[in-house]
Enzyme design. Structure first.
Site, PDB file in Angstrom:
ATOM      1  N   ASP A 158      -6.554 -14.890  -9.323  1.00  0.00           N
ATOM      2  CA  ASP A 158      -5.359 -14.071  -9.477  1.00  0.00           C
ATOM      3  C   ASP A 158      -4.334 -14.320  -8.379  1.00  0.00           C
ATOM      4  OD1 ASP A 158      -5.945 -12.863 -11.848  1.00  0.00           O
ATOM      5  OD2 ASP A 158      -6.729 -11.017 -10.978  1.00  0.00           O
ATOM      6  N   ASP A 204       1.267  -5.335  -5.815  1.00  0.00           N
ATOM      7  CA  ASP A 204       1.564  -4.156  -5.008  1.00  0.00           C
ATOM      8  C   ASP A 204       2.242  -4.490  -3.687  1.00  0.00           C
ATOM      9  OD1 ASP A 204      -0.578  -5.111  -3.365  1.00  0.00           O
ATOM     10  OD2 ASP A 204      -2.019  -3.924  -4.494  1.00  0.00           O
ATOM     11  N   ASP A 233      -3.640   6.617   6.111  1.00  0.00           N
ATOM     12  CA  ASP A 233      -3.976   5.238   6.486  1.00  0.00           C
ATOM     13  C   ASP A 233      -2.986   4.222   5.943  1.00  0.00           C
ATOM     14  OD1 ASP A 233      -6.126   6.247   7.784  1.00  0.00           O
ATOM     15  OD2 ASP A 233      -7.659   5.309   6.518  1.00  0.00           O
TER      16      ASP A 233
END
Length: 309
Positions: free
Chosen positions: A69, A140, A169
């Site tokens: 990917d 993302d 985080d």
């Protein structure tokens, strides 16, 4: 189909030479040319023409990604907005974006030459940090603290209006395609590729926004570092992180139909994707898991069970 030009994008270290040779033979028989960029020259062999990155993007009429990917995402980024079909061949691991295995490559090339395929449009996130505009994320964007093990503070603005802040985080902004990656691991929703949406998911939130937020394709998203002296980091599709300096901001918008992925058998691809999602703990009952096993293997197992009675 004649006078076409296929561009190869290959994994940095997986052996792909057999697939390259097959593609070159097939292209020559069909009157086509195969090209690659200088960064891939050592892995594609002398039979592939090496051209500059600019010439590569300008000449290709189709792109073939040989890898996983990550390689596929790199290939997609090269042709954003050009409506050039991209075929993925899985020389990696799970390969959520990829339909074809190396053993299926030759019939896949035959079908492409005959025009027997469909194109699946994919959206991306356009990212602008006012220092290097034009970045695209098909999976993302992840914002983290610059210091290891430190938490971040990040403000959210949508369409020019403040929508609160994050403290935790990390914060993930993802496309529907990327919703099965880090977003899913952080507890975010899986979004159908047919949905024109962006998910914002906090990782280990301490205060502020603590759940995923889903926004639409027309929403203008701004992620701002509110600190006067603490830098943050952001990464686009897992590429090396860059600084988000104190007071700086990321502008994020969804771009629909950014690139077209070749699909040869939508049903087979969907079935394989269900298997891969089941490996990510998609909740299925045992009887539903059995449905994911290909029919020939189920029949073989049943024959074996009958002989053992």
């Amino acid at each position: 189909m004649r006078n076409f030009t296929l561009g190869l994008v290959v994994h940095p270290d997986r052996p792909v030479r057999d697939s390259v040779r097959l593609i070159v033979r097939h292209a020559r028989r069909s009157g086509g040319t195969v090209i690659a960029r200088p960064c891939d020259a050592g892995r594609v062999g002398p039979e592939v023409e090496i051209v500059t990155p600019e010439e590569f993007v300008g000449r290709v009429t189709g792109v073939i990604s040989l890898g996983g990917d990550g390689t596929m995402l790199g290939a997609m980024r090269l042709v954003v907005g050009r409506q050039v079909p991209v075929l993925g061949v899985n020389h990696g691991h799970l390969g959520f974006l990829i339909e074809v295995t190396p053993s299926e490559l030759e019939p896949a090339l035959d079908r492409m030459a005959e025009g027997r395929y469909t194109l699946e449009p994919h959206s991306c996130l356009e990212v602008d940090d006012r220092t290097a505009s034009g970045d695209t994320a098909f999976n993302d964007i992840v914002v983290t603290a610059a210091e290891p093990l430190a938490s971040l503070s990040l403000d959210l603005e949508v369409n020019g209006l403040s929508h609160g802040y994050y403290r935790g985080d990390a914060v993930i902004a993802c496309t529907p395609t990327g919703s099965t990656a880090y977003n899913h691991a952080a507890g975010g929703p899986i979004i159908s590729p047919s949905t024109e949406a962006v998910a914002l998911t906090p990782v280990a939130p301490m205060s502020g926004i603590s759940r995923s937020v889903i926004l639409g394709k027309d929403d203008h998203i701004t992620l701002r570092n509110p600190s006067d002296d603490v830098p943050l980091l952001f990464s686009v599709d897992g590429t090396p992180a860059r600084p988000l300096r104190p007071g700086a901001e990321l502008s994020v918008r969804l771009r629909t139909d950014a690139v077209d992925i070749v699909r040869l058998d939508a049903d087979t691809y969907a079935q394989r994707k269900r298997v891969k999602l089941s490996l990510l703990d998609l909740p299925l009952r045992p009887d539903q898991l059995v449905e994911l096993i290909p029919q020939p293997l189920r029949e073989q197992a049943e024959r074996l069970r009958q002989t053992m009675r």
